[in-house]
Design a protein around this motif. Structure first.
Motif, PDB file in Angstrom:
ATOM      1  N   THR A 140       0.865  -1.180   0.000  1.00 11.84           N
ATOM      2  CA  THR A 140       0.000   0.000   0.000  1.00 11.84           C
ATOM      3  C   THR A 140       0.897   1.224   0.000  1.00 11.84           C
ATOM      4  OG1 THR A 140      -1.617  -1.225   1.312  1.00 11.84           O
ATOM      5  CG2 THR A 140      -1.913   1.157   1.186  1.00 11.84           C
ATOM      6  N   ILE A 175      -8.909  -2.836  -0.471  1.00 11.28           N
ATOM      7  CA  ILE A 175      -8.038  -2.611   0.678  1.00 11.28           C
ATOM      8  C   ILE A 175      -8.855  -2.824   1.951  1.00 11.28           C
ATOM      9  CG2 ILE A 175      -8.490  -0.130   0.721  1.00 11.28           C
ATOM     10  CD1 ILE A 175      -5.573   0.317   1.566  1.00 11.28           C
ATOM     11  N   ASN A 208      -2.894   0.442  -3.913  1.00 11.50           N
ATOM     12  CA  ASN A 208      -2.762  -0.856  -3.269  1.00 11.50           C
ATOM     13  C   ASN A 208      -2.424  -1.897  -4.337  1.00 11.50           C
ATOM     14  OD1 ASN A 208      -3.052  -2.242  -0.693  1.00 11.50           O
ATOM     15  ND2 ASN A 208      -4.817  -3.271  -1.584  1.00 11.50           N
TER      16      ASN A 208
END
Length: 182
Positions: free
Chosen positions: A129, A149, A144
């Protein structure tokens, strides 16, 4: 003279109201200490961003970095126009690290040989990330390695960004859960 005095007082009051109502944000935080270009290379899915005209009506946006030399990366920005599976919008550019030893925490992206902008990586979690921003925090991307996420992680990132931008203005583009972009 009376009208001028009234105007000065009125403008002072309006200015004070605006200053107290407008949130003040800090400048972009310092970049992370070190970003390895090889580990940063690869495909990233855009989870959230601030507005920018070149991504208008984009869905399932991605950015892909490919190493082309020890100190340069090609960058491919892709998204579908308006819906997943529609025509693909693509922008290709070159990224050069501005740090020593190939450190990518500060980088310059150049598109079409003439449009260059300096960016910094202000958050990096195990190359899974990342948050990439410009110096003024006008352009912000939460990226990401997967098209989704974890909510807690996203919440923590947004909480950190809240010190620098109005996070209510973040755009959360639709992503293809299968990660398709071609």
């Amino acid at each position: 003279m009376k009208n001028f005095t009234f105007l000065v007082i009125f403008m002072s009051i309006v200015s004070l109201i605006i200053l107290t109502k407008t949130p003040s944000y800090a400048k972009a935080p310092a970049p992370v200490i070190y970003v390895n270009p090889t580990e940063f290379s690869g495909l990233w899915y855009e989870i959230a961003r601030t507005y920018n005209s070149y991504e208008e009506n984009c869905v399932a946006p991605t950015v892909e970095y490919k190493k082309i030399s020890k100190t340069k990366l090609e960058v491919y920005n892709r998204c579908f126009k308006e819906k997943i599976g529609a025509d693909l919008k693509e922008y290709k550019g070159v990224v050069e690290p501005l740090g020593s030893n190939g450190n990518m925490s500060l980088m310059e992206k150049t598109y079409y040989w003439i449009f260059s902008e300096e960016y910094r990586i202000i958050y990096l979690d195990n190359y899974e990330t990342a948050v990439v921003v410009d110096e003024n925090m006008e352009y912000v991307w939460i990226m990401n390695r997967k098209p989704t996420i974890e909510n807690k992680k996203l919440g923590d990132i947004i909480s950190m960004l809240n010190n620098y931008i109005d996070t209510d203005k973040l755009i959360f583009p639709m992503q293809d859960k299968n990660g398709r972009y071609k």
